[in-house]
Design a protein around this motif. Sequence first.
Motif, PDB file in Angstrom:
ATOM      1  N   GLU A  12       0.727  -1.190  -0.081  1.00  0.00           N
ATOM      2  CA  GLU A  12      -0.056  -0.110  -0.213  1.00  0.00           C
ATOM      3  C   GLU A  12       0.929   1.135   0.037  1.00  0.00           C
ATOM      4  N   HIS A  13       2.143   1.305   0.715  1.00  0.00           N
ATOM      5  CA  HIS A  13       2.772   2.551   0.693  1.00  0.00           C
ATOM      6  C   HIS A  13       4.208   2.247   0.249  1.00  0.00           C
ATOM      7  N   THR A  67       6.073  14.807  -5.082  1.00  0.00           N
ATOM      8  CA  THR A  67       5.008  15.250  -4.825  1.00  0.00           C
ATOM      9  C   THR A  67       3.954  14.789  -5.827  1.00  0.00           C
ATOM     10  N   SER A  76      -1.989  14.685  -3.753  1.00  0.00           N
ATOM     11  CA  SER A  76      -1.945  14.943  -2.492  1.00  0.00           C
ATOM     12  C   SER A  76      -0.874  14.190  -1.566  1.00  0.00           C
ATOM     13  N   ASP A  77      -0.130  13.166  -2.487  1.00  0.00           N
ATOM     14  CA  ASP A  77       0.713  12.316  -1.747  1.00  0.00           C
ATOM     15  C   ASP A  77       2.142  12.734  -2.005  1.00  0.00           C
ATOM     16  N   ARG A  78       2.963  12.571  -0.817  1.00  0.00           N
ATOM     17  CA  ARG A  78       4.473  12.883  -1.149  1.00  0.00           C
ATOM     18  C   ARG A  78       5.030  11.372  -0.874  1.00  0.00           C
ATOM     19  N   TRP A  79       6.097  10.859  -1.744  1.00  0.00           N
ATOM     20  CA  TRP A  79       6.672   9.796  -1.810  1.00  0.00           C
ATOM     21  C   TRP A  79       8.511  10.304  -1.680  1.00  0.00           C
ATOM     22  N   ARG A 106       6.041   6.013   0.752  1.00  0.00           N
ATOM     23  CA  ARG A 106       4.966   7.174   0.953  1.00  0.00           C
ATOM     24  C   ARG A 106       5.588   7.858   2.372  1.00  0.00           C
ATOM     25  N   TYR A 107       5.369   9.334   2.051  1.00  0.00           N
ATOM     26  CA  TYR A 107       6.344  10.121   2.964  1.00  0.00           C
ATOM     27  C   TYR A 107       5.178  11.242   3.773  1.00  0.00           C
ATOM     28  N   GLU A 108       5.064  11.100   5.093  1.00  0.00           N
ATOM     29  CA  GLU A 108       4.267  11.790   5.701  1.00  0.00           C
ATOM     30  C   GLU A 108       4.848  12.584   6.995  1.00  0.00           C
TER      31      GLU A 108
END
Length: 292
Positions: free
Chosen positions: A235-236, A252, A255-258, A288-290
């Motif tokens: 998933e990530h 980016t 809405s997702d950052r990787w 995936r980076y949060e």
Amino acid sequence: MAYYTGTANDLSALRQALIDACVLEGWSWNGTSEVLSKGTLFLRLQIVSGYLTLLGRTSATAGDAPDVVRIGQIGSTPLAFPLTYEIFAFAGEVYLVINYSVDFYQWCAFGDSTVQGLPGSGMWVGASAGASATSSGVTMSATAGGSGLGTTTAALFWWTNAANSANRNAWIHSDLDTQGWWLAQTLSGQAVGIGPCVPLIGLLPNTWNSEAVLLPIRAWKIRASNKLSLTADLEHARHTRVDNYTPGEIVTLGSDRWKIFPWYRKDTTSRNGGSSINHTGTFGWAIRYEGP
């Protein structure tokens, strides 16, 4: 999701950082048995002969995967301390990436398969190297990897040969055909590994804008009559090529950052890998980076 980063002066400190991050995200740690657990997922986390080893299990004390997977020396390049680590902890997946000696990277990862209907626990676990010696370094290409003893693919679910189980650097407990952690009907059978991403992985980056798209990281099991069953679909994390990305760069998409990493070490001069090498060409991945 939680993101943690820091430095470790030895493998004990690295292991403790991973344990601490997992406990904060709902895992339990048993220091006596050295087992992390969460629901039906069990992982023995040890330091053995200069390697951080991960062993998937189906319970706290039993149901072991056929072999461990490991972080440690690959080829002639040992780990160098202090090293920098990054931990990406999600509800069902955990990723650890380390950076040392300027441009070398290794990783370990584990989690619960998102594929529905598996009779097993669904746990998957992988790391840069398998249980066997890695004195010959890395063997991987856009179509294959990790078939010879003494080498590793250094990439998650990249293997294309099931013959050398100690070489394998990832396992999944699907229990399809009541075979537990096994990935093919017979030990000598071919496991598809990176196969479904061919030829896409070889076509990246694209010639239009020099960008590399993110491709799914999936694993399959070969079954009777040469049929395949999907056993993991992360998933990530995603496959990509790092020709035009700097290791650690954040991309980016909507809405997702990787966050982009080479599987082991970026080398644009031999971008398609090779046999018994000390790099992984421009093969890499995105997590995936949060974080901040």
